[in-house]
Enzyme design. Structure first.
Site, short mmCIF file in Angstrom:
data_model
loop_
_atom_site.label_atom_id
_atom_site.label_comp_id
_atom_site.label_asym_id
_atom_site.label_seq_id
_atom_site.Cartn_x
_atom_site.Cartn_y
_atom_site.Cartn_z
N LYS B 79 -2.93 -7.41 -7.95
CA LYS B 79 -2.23 -6.30 -7.64
C LYS B 79 -1.60 -5.39 -8.97
O LYS B 79 -1.14 -6.42 -9.65
CB LYS B 79 -1.03 -6.66 -6.68
CG LYS B 79 -0.46 -5.79 -5.95
CD LYS B 79 0.44 -6.07 -4.81
CE LYS B 79 1.26 -5.28 -4.11
NZ LYS B 79 1.93 -5.64 -2.93
N SER B 154 1.09 -3.81 1.77
CA SER B 154 0.92 -3.12 0.83
C SER B 154 -0.17 -3.66 -0.32
O SER B 154 -0.57 -2.89 -1.02
CB SER B 154 2.20 -2.88 0.08
OG SER B 154 2.53 -4.35 -0.74
N SER B 178 3.11 -8.12 3.15
CA SER B 178 2.18 -7.32 2.27
C SER B 178 0.86 -8.36 1.74
O SER B 178 0.24 -7.67 1.38
CB SER B 178 2.93 -6.61 1.28
OG SER B 178 3.63 -5.38 1.52
#
Lengths: 96, 489
Positions: B79, B154, B178
């Site tokens: 990420k 997310s 997330s």
């Protein structure tokens, strides 16, 4: 609880965000909806309940010895600076 | 069978038997990314050159009999919230466009020490604030199962990349769901460990008392292999716990749930849960019962206060954490006219997207004089009640089973203009962060429209082992996790 445009402006100022009038209006309505929703918290009896500040017990996170370790060189620390002067970050005028 | 069809554990075995080289696996990933990512948008940055160099180095180590372990030579991606030395890190925000970190996060260092090949950085909601990956300043990421839908957020890119077989595993972060929510939406396995299990050093902060790093993989075993490589005490983060890291992955092939007590909280099977989601999760629970687990009703009475508590605590912490983006040291800096104050106001107004501004403002408001006691302090007290609910439930059971999300993946744009609707997507995942517990999501079925459904397992603090065991036992007798999206076949 509905927020007024003045309240939104005050919060934006505290948060250091410049907002247009349109943005203030949009945020006013959205924040009012959200604040209304989180108002649910007011309906609970929390007397005598200790707040949880952290998910883990802070006692279990000991402090380390206060010794100097490795750190970034001034060059590395300044590598992303928008403006610099020697080994310093350069900022616009501070005294208005 | 293409190399990219292997699981992470499968690739590790194949590399060990020298059937495949890391270079071949890495090239296969790069080709797959090139072929599929224009449609998906999982990657914000691909470091092909660096990955190929790391792969060659891994193959050389292996040839000399000096392999570093199961992750050596395995292509992974991160990420874009993890700082990577010399590789751009944006956190999905315009305010960090062009930022190149001068240091690596602890996880990047530990993965490198394990020999993993870092292929690139993955799309995400801006500053990890969102549940659909739509708040990314670099465009949305799409769900490989249906390109019109969100992969979740997310950590949307982290989930989509694993689902689309672009890499063998990824890392994400989970502040209120997330990792687990995108794992559910994208049909992959993901775990948020106990708060403090992993360091947060070098992870761009959102809400410090809730943020936790965790892996995505195709299976529970893949997640275990990644988590044990990155977990453990880190002197750079005083909240990382000084407890031993078990070898979670070994023995999973014979994992059993016999005699295990699994809690079923009635508050998670309520109106608003899509009937197809509920049916799939109930069928999965029945399956676990057939494998010898006992289902025990439990109560988590403060569940309905989770969203309100979270949307005070997380924004409050974010408003403080994001004060550092001021145009002085890195990132965007608007200083064309005026003094320091104007620079702060203009930089933040121009660099942050609307959702980040919304959360900064909610947090600033909840911490401001006159509201602090009624909102922030009260939310922290309710957090205690939520934590106690779990302590009570875990007196009776070894783990808790719930749907990960009330619905399957929603359409892109469907909730983008309705922040509160978006927040409700996290209703079943955020209590786990508030209580600091480990939580895992694993695939347990599909809707009639072919969208993945996820089941969530919640465990006692530091008991990730039970979640891995339940996950592995379930995946040994089901094949949901083996299915591949046909849209990007």
């Amino acid at each position: 609880m509905a927020l007024t445009s003045e309240q939104v402006e005050r919060v934006a100022k505290l948060a250091r965000l410049s907002l247009s009038n349109d943005e203030i209006e949009g945020f006013r309505d959205q924040l009012s909806t959200i604040v209304d929703y989180i108002g649910k918290l007011q309906s609970l009896d929390v007397s005598g309940v200790e707040p949880t500040v952290h998910a883990v017990d802070v006692e279990s996170t000991p402090l380390r010895e206060d010794v100097v370790g490795e750190s970034l060189t001034p060059g590395e620390a300044l590598a992303n600076a928008p403006a610099k002067a020697g080994t310093l970050f350069l900022v616009p005028r501070i005294i208005e | 069978m293409k190399p990219t069809d292997l699981t992470l554990a499968g690739l590790a075995a194949s590399l060990g038997r020298k059937e495949l080289s890391s270079l071949e696996a890495t090239q296969a990933c790069l080709e797959r990314i090139e072929a599929t990512d224009p449609k998906i948008g999982a990657f914000l940055h691909v470091d092909a050159e660096g990955a190929l160099a790391q792969a060659r180095a891994s193959d050389e180590r292996r040839a000399m009999g000096a392999s570093l372990g199961p992750l050596d030579g395995v292509p992974v991606a991160l990420k874009d919230i993890f700082c990577t030395k010399g590789i751009p890190t944006t956190c999905g925000s315009k305010i960090l466009e062009g930022f190149v970190p001068p240091f690596d996060s602890s996880h990047v260092i530990r993965l490198a020490q394990a020999g993993a090949v870092m292929v690139g950085k993955l799309n995400m909601d801006e500053f990890a604030m969102g549940s659909s990956n739509e708040t990314s300043a670099y465009g949305p990421c799409r769900n490989p199962w249906d390109l019109e839908r969100t992969p979740g957020g997310s950590s949307g890119g982290s989930a989509a990349a694993v689902a689309a077989r672009q890499v063998f595993g990824t890392l994400g972060t989970d502040t209120g769901g997330s990792i687990r929510q995108p794992a559910a939406f994208s049909g992959v396995t993901g775990i948020k460990p106990t708060y403090g299990r992993c360091s947060r050093y070098g992870v761009i902060a959102f809400a410090s008392s809730l943020d936790q790093v965790g892996p995505f993989g195709r299976t529970a075993e893949d997640c275990a292999l990644l988590l044990q490589a990155i977990a453990g005490r880190d002197p750079m983060d005083s909240t990382s716990l000084d407890v031993p890291v078990p070898d979670w992955a070994s023995g999973l092939s014979s994992a059993s749930v016999k005699g295990m007590r699994l809690g079923v909280p009635k508050e998670y099977f309520v109106e608003g849960v899509d009937p197809e989601v509920e049916a799939a999760v109930r069928a999965a629970m029945k399956r676990l019962e057939e494998l010898g687990a006992e289902l025990v009703p439990v109560e988590l009475p403060h569940t309905e206060y989770g969203i309100s508590t979270y949307y005070v605590v997380a924004p409050a912490e974010c408003s403080s954490n994001l004060a550092r983006f001021d145009g002085v040291r890195y990132g965007l800096s608007e200083r064309q006219e005026g003094g320091l104050r104007e620079m702060y106001f203009r930089t933040r107004a121009g660099g942050f997207g609307p959702e980040v501004k919304r959360r900064i403002m909610i947090g600033t408001w909840a911490l401001s004089s006159g509201y602090y006691d009624a909102y922030y302090l009260r939310a922290q007290k309710v957090r205690t009640l939520i934590k106690r609910d779990f302590e009570e439930a875990f007196r009776k059971v070894d783990a808790i089973v719930t749907p990960t999300t009330p619905t399957a993946a929603f359409r892109l744009g469907e909730r983008a203009d309705d922040p509160l609707q978006m927040y409700l997507a996290d209703v079943f995942t955020l209590a786990c962060n508030l209580a600091g517990l480990p939580g895992m999501s694993l695939p347990c079925g599909f809707t009639s429209g072919g969208l993945p459904i996820g089941m969530q397992l919640l465990g006692k603090p530091l008991d990730e082992a039970t979640l891995f065991r339940v996950g592995a036992a379930y995946q040994a007798v089901t094949d949901w996790h083996e299915r591949a999206p046909q849209e990007v076949a």
